[in-house]
Design a protein around this motif. Structure first.
Motif, PDB file in Angstrom:
ATOM      1  N   PRO A  45     -48.985  88.611  39.725  1.00 38.82           N
ATOM      2  CA  PRO A  45     -48.757  88.306  38.310  1.00 38.82           C
ATOM      3  C   PRO A  45     -48.252  89.500  37.499  1.00 38.82           C
ATOM      4  O   PRO A  45     -48.672  90.643  37.714  1.00 38.82           O
ATOM      5  CB  PRO A  45     -50.144  87.856  37.819  1.00 38.82           C
ATOM      6  N   LEU A  46     -47.375  89.204  36.571  1.00 46.43           N
ATOM      7  CA  LEU A  46     -46.836  90.189  35.642  1.00 46.43           C
ATOM      8  C   LEU A  46     -47.680  90.188  34.376  1.00 46.43           C
ATOM      9  O   LEU A  46     -47.808  89.140  33.726  1.00 46.43           O
ATOM     10  CB  LEU A  46     -45.393  89.832  35.294  1.00 46.43           C
ATOM     11  N   PRO A  47     -48.265  91.332  33.974  1.00 40.61           N
ATOM     12  CA  PRO A  47     -48.963  91.369  32.687  1.00 40.61           C
ATOM     13  C   PRO A  47     -47.970  91.216  31.536  1.00 40.61           C
ATOM     14  O   PRO A  47     -46.980  91.948  31.464  1.00 40.61           O
ATOM     15  CB  PRO A  47     -49.614  92.752  32.669  1.00 40.61           C
ATOM     16  N   VAL A  48     -48.203  90.248  30.675  1.00 44.06           N
ATOM     17  CA  VAL A  48     -47.374  90.032  29.490  1.00 44.06           C
ATOM     18  C   VAL A  48     -48.181  90.472  28.275  1.00 44.06           C
ATOM     19  O   VAL A  48     -49.260  89.944  28.006  1.00 44.06           O
ATOM     20  CB  VAL A  48     -46.957  88.551  29.364  1.00 44.06           C
ATOM     21  N   PHE A  49     -47.641  91.448  27.555  1.00 45.39           N
ATOM     22  CA  PHE A  49     -48.341  91.982  26.386  1.00 45.39           C
ATOM     23  C   PHE A  49     -48.055  91.098  25.177  1.00 45.39           C
ATOM     24  O   PHE A  49     -46.911  90.944  24.768  1.00 45.39           O
ATOM     25  CB  PHE A  49     -47.896  93.419  26.118  1.00 45.39           C
ATOM     26  N   GLY A  50     -49.100  90.490  24.639  1.00 46.62           N
ATOM     27  CA  GLY A  50     -48.932  89.582  23.520  1.00 46.62           C
ATOM     28  C   GLY A  50     -48.625  88.168  23.989  1.00 46.62           C
ATOM     29  O   GLY A  50     -48.917  87.786  25.128  1.00 46.62           O
ATOM     30  N   ASP A  51     -47.986  87.391  23.109  1.00 47.98           N
ATOM     31  CA  ASP A  51     -47.777  85.966  23.387  1.00 47.98           C
ATOM     32  C   ASP A  51     -46.392  85.640  23.932  1.00 47.98           C
ATOM     33  O   ASP A  51     -46.026  84.457  24.038  1.00 47.98           O
ATOM     34  CB  ASP A  51     -48.043  85.150  22.113  1.00 47.98           C
ATOM     35  N   GLY A  52     -45.606  86.661  24.273  1.00 47.55           N
ATOM     36  CA  GLY A  52     -44.271  86.419  24.825  1.00 47.55           C
ATOM     37  C   GLY A  52     -43.183  86.241  23.791  1.00 47.55           C
ATOM     38  O   GLY A  52     -42.025  85.984  24.141  1.00 47.55           O
ATOM     39  N   SER A  53     -43.521  86.388  22.508  1.00 47.23           N
ATOM     40  CA  SER A  53     -42.524  86.177  21.455  1.00 47.23           C
ATOM     41  C   SER A  53     -41.737  87.437  21.103  1.00 47.23           C
ATOM     42  O   SER A  53     -40.752  87.362  20.343  1.00 47.23           O
ATOM     43  CB  SER A  53     -43.204  85.644  20.189  1.00 47.23           C
ATOM     44  N   VAL A  54     -42.167  88.594  21.632  1.00 48.61           N
ATOM     45  CA  VAL A  54     -41.426  89.837  21.392  1.00 48.61           C
ATOM     46  C   VAL A  54     -39.994  89.665  21.880  1.00 48.61           C
ATOM     47  O   VAL A  54     -39.741  89.122  22.963  1.00 48.61           O
ATOM     48  CB  VAL A  54     -42.108  91.011  22.118  1.00 48.61           C
ATOM     49  N   ARG A  55     -39.045  90.127  21.089  1.00 51.21           N
ATOM     50  CA  ARG A  55     -37.631  89.934  21.410  1.00 51.21           C
ATOM     51  C   ARG A  55     -36.956  91.286  21.623  1.00 51.21           C
ATOM     52  O   ARG A  55     -37.273  92.264  20.950  1.00 51.21           O
ATOM     53  CB  ARG A  55     -36.900  89.169  20.298  1.00 51.21           C
ATOM     54  N   ARG A  56     -36.009  91.308  22.563  1.00 53.96           N
ATOM     55  CA  ARG A  56     -35.259  92.529  22.852  1.00 53.96           C
ATOM     56  C   ARG A  56     -33.776  92.216  22.997  1.00 53.96           C
ATOM     57  O   ARG A  56     -33.392  91.157  23.484  1.00 53.96           O
ATOM     58  CB  ARG A  56     -35.761  93.183  24.149  1.00 53.96           C
ATOM     59  N   ASP A  57     -32.962  93.171  22.570  1.00 50.02           N
ATOM     60  CA  ASP A  57     -31.519  93.137  22.799  1.00 50.02           C
ATOM     61  C   ASP A  57     -31.288  93.840  24.128  1.00 50.02           C
ATOM     62  O   ASP A  57     -31.211  95.070  24.194  1.00 50.02           O
ATOM     63  CB  ASP A  57     -30.797  93.846  21.654  1.00 50.02           C
ATOM     64  N   PHE A  58     -31.206  93.075  25.215  1.00 53.88           N
ATOM     65  CA  PHE A  58     -31.063  93.646  26.553  1.00 53.88           C
ATOM     66  C   PHE A  58     -29.602  94.013  26.799  1.00 53.88           C
ATOM     67  O   PHE A  58     -28.690  93.208  26.547  1.00 53.88           O
ATOM     68  CB  PHE A  58     -31.529  92.639  27.609  1.00 53.88           C
ATOM     69  N   ARG A 109     -27.282  90.392  20.595  1.00 53.08           N
ATOM     70  CA  ARG A 109     -27.994  89.164  20.949  1.00 53.08           C
ATOM     71  C   ARG A 109     -29.361  89.563  21.503  1.00 53.08           C
ATOM     72  O   ARG A 109     -29.468  90.548  22.217  1.00 53.08           O
ATOM     73  CB  ARG A 109     -27.230  88.361  22.005  1.00 53.08           C
ATOM     74  N   SER A 110     -30.372  88.774  21.182  1.00 52.20           N
ATOM     75  CA  SER A 110     -31.701  89.112  21.680  1.00 52.20           C
ATOM     76  C   SER A 110     -32.311  87.909  22.394  1.00 52.20           C
ATOM     77  O   SER A 110     -31.894  86.762  22.191  1.00 52.20           O
ATOM     78  CB  SER A 110     -32.624  89.560  20.536  1.00 52.20           C
ATOM     79  N   ALA A 111     -33.292  88.200  23.236  1.00 55.03           N
ATOM     80  CA  ALA A 111     -34.031  87.162  23.944  1.00 55.03           C
ATOM     81  C   ALA A 111     -35.504  87.520  23.901  1.00 55.03           C
ATOM     82  O   ALA A 111     -35.875  88.698  23.959  1.00 55.03           O
ATOM     83  CB  ALA A 111     -33.554  87.056  25.394  1.00 55.03           C
ATOM     84  N   SER A 112     -36.350  86.510  23.791  1.00 57.15           N
ATOM     85  CA  SER A 112     -37.795  86.753  23.828  1.00 57.15           C
ATOM     86  C   SER A 112     -38.234  87.008  25.261  1.00 57.15           C
ATOM     87  O   SER A 112     -37.521  86.689  26.224  1.00 57.15           O
ATOM     88  CB  SER A 112     -38.550  85.556  23.253  1.00 57.15           C
ATOM     89  N   VAL A 113     -39.430  87.565  25.403  1.00 56.27           N
ATOM     90  CA  VAL A 113     -39.983  87.762  26.741  1.00 56.27           C
ATOM     91  C   VAL A 113     -40.099  86.418  27.459  1.00 56.27           C
ATOM     92  O   VAL A 113     -39.785  86.306  28.652  1.00 56.27           O
ATOM     93  CB  VAL A 113     -41.351  88.466  26.654  1.00 56.27           C
ATOM     94  N   THR A 114     -40.525  85.387  26.742  1.00 54.58           N
ATOM     95  CA  THR A 114     -40.633  84.059  27.354  1.00 54.58           C
ATOM     96  C   THR A 114     -39.280  83.577  27.860  1.00 54.58           C
ATOM     97  O   THR A 114     -39.169  83.049  28.981  1.00 54.58           O
ATOM     98  CB  THR A 114     -41.220  83.062  26.345  1.00 54.58           C
ATOM     99  N   GLU A 115     -38.249  83.744  27.051  1.00 55.58           N
ATOM    100  CA  GLU A 115     -36.902  83.328  27.480  1.00 55.58           C
ATOM    101  C   GLU A 115     -36.433  84.135  28.679  1.00 55.58           C
ATOM    102  O   GLU A 115     -35.814  83.593  29.613  1.00 55.58           O
ATOM    103  CB  GLU A 115     -35.927  83.481  26.308  1.00 55.58           C
ATOM    104  N   LEU A 116     -36.709  85.431  28.677  1.00 53.47           N
ATOM    105  CA  LEU A 116     -36.318  86.270  29.811  1.00 53.47           C
ATOM    106  C   LEU A 116     -37.003  85.802  31.087  1.00 53.47           C
ATOM    107  O   LEU A 116     -36.361  85.712  32.153  1.00 53.47           O
ATOM    108  CB  LEU A 116     -36.675  87.729  29.531  1.00 53.47           C
ATOM    109  N   LEU A 117     -38.296  85.509  31.019  1.00 55.13           N
ATOM    110  CA  LEU A 117     -39.009  85.081  32.217  1.00 55.13           C
ATOM    111  C   LEU A 117     -38.453  83.770  32.754  1.00 55.13           C
ATOM    112  O   LEU A 117     -38.427  83.552  33.975  1.00 55.13           O
ATOM    113  CB  LEU A 117     -40.501  84.943  31.914  1.00 55.13           C
ATOM    114  N   GLU A 118     -37.981  82.909  31.879  1.00 52.67           N
ATOM    115  CA  GLU A 118     -37.339  81.673  32.334  1.00 52.67           C
ATOM    116  C   GLU A 118     -36.040  81.991  33.075  1.00 52.67           C
ATOM    117  O   GLU A 118     -35.738  81.385  34.114  1.00 52.67           O
ATOM    118  CB  GLU A 118     -37.068  80.758  31.141  1.00 52.67           C
TER     119      GLU A 118
END
Length: 330
Positions: free
Chosen positions: A213-226, A255-264
């Protein structure tokens, strides 16, 4: 001082932090275009990630490796003859910068930069390109992009030291008798082959491949411009020749993506969902980053070409070809 460097393609470039993730990619690109590269790093070049990252460069006849620490060692021989210095060396990471480790961030990111800039000015190097970070911006509202003229309010010790390095270099370049012009590039969450083991996309890919398992900090809504590493390298090369005296430029796609979107995206690339565990949000983590890329387009004639889905697929393909490497990095 003429604000433009001497050559369209530098004849000789010094790359600090050459054994790292971005530095090694930059070295490879410089060598492909015919530039002689002096690669400086404090790591031994014949072991661990340094040897893996520099596999192509170390065997090239136009590449010379200098093992040195910017904080303490004599820099004149490495700087001598350089048409441009790409300053990528530094102590990375937001979370480890809290507490006693701050001394390393201060000496590496600030003192090392000051010593290098002093030597560049003494030897009249035409251009220094500094690797800075989106961490200098601090917290911004979700959906707001970061413009270079926005107030910089970093929320981590790491971000504070990157902003200090920027300001040092710009102060040198803005002096009336300055001999070295500066472009500071604010990189936004760089990813791709050779990525550091602590970075999110590589960790997510390893989790999907291994089932750990990958530890996800917070609820996955953090967004990054990758930003894919090849795009970062092309912007960095463009900064070596762009007409400027003292400028700061974002390097991000807008453009940014949330951690949840990235994991998808990672799950679709691997063919299995990324297993996760939940951890609390960490101090110094920014809620969102989003670059305003217009200045990069105007000054550097640059725009990113690799979207997140394509970039993740490329990093996965590299990891599967270098299975032993990414296991060691994990």
């Amino acid at each position: 001082m003429d604000s433009a460097p001497r050559r369209a393609v530098p004849g000789c470039a010094l790359v600090t932090g050459v054994a790292g993730f971005i530095g090694s990619h930059l070295s490879d690109a410089l060598l492909r275009q015919g530039t002689r590269v002096i690669g400086l790093d404090r790591q031994q070049p014949d072991g661990g990630s340094a040897a893996e990252n520099l596999q192509s460069s170390l065997g090239h006849p136009a590449f010379d490796y200098v093992r040195a620490d910017l904080r303490y060692d004599e820099l004149a021989p490495a700087v001598a003859g350089a048409d441009v210095v790409f300053h990528l060396a530094g102590q990375p990471g937001v979370r480890p910068s809290w507490g006693d480790a701050f001394a390393d961030y201060l000496t590496c990111n600030v003192l090392g930069t000051q010593r290098l800039m002093t030597e560049c000015e003494r030897q009249c190097v035409p251009r220094l390109v500094l690797a800075s970070s989106s961490s200098v911006y601090g917290q911004v509202a979700e959906g707001d992009d970061c413009r270079e003229d926005a107030p910089a309010r970093p929320v981590s010790p790491y971000g504070v030291t990157k902003l200090a390095a920027e300001q040092l270099c710009l102060a040198f370049a803005q002096r009336p008798a300055a001999t070295t012009s500066v472009i500071a590039l604010r990189y936004f969450t760089v990813y791709g082959p050779r990525q550091r083991a602590d970075m999110l996309i590589g960790r997510a890919l390893r989790a999907a491949l291994s089932g750990v398992p990958l530890p996800v900090f917070g609820d996955g809504s953090v967004r990054r411009d990758f930003t894919y590493v090849d795009d970062v390298v092309s912007a960095t090369l463009a900064a070596s020749t762009a007409p400027a005296r003292a400028e700061v430029v974002n390097v991000g796609g807008g453009r940014s993506a949330s951690v949840t979107e990235l994991l998808e995206i990672v799950g679709r690339a691997v063919g299995t969902a990324v297993p996760t565990s939940t951890s609390s949000a960490q101090p110094g983590d920014m809620r969102a980053t989003l670059a305003d890329p217009r200045k990069a387009g105007e000054l550097l004639a640059w725009k990113p070409r690799v979207d997140l889905i394509t970039g993740v697929a490329r990093q996965l393909e590299w990891m599967t070809r270098h299975a032993a490497t990414f296991v060691r990095r994990g």
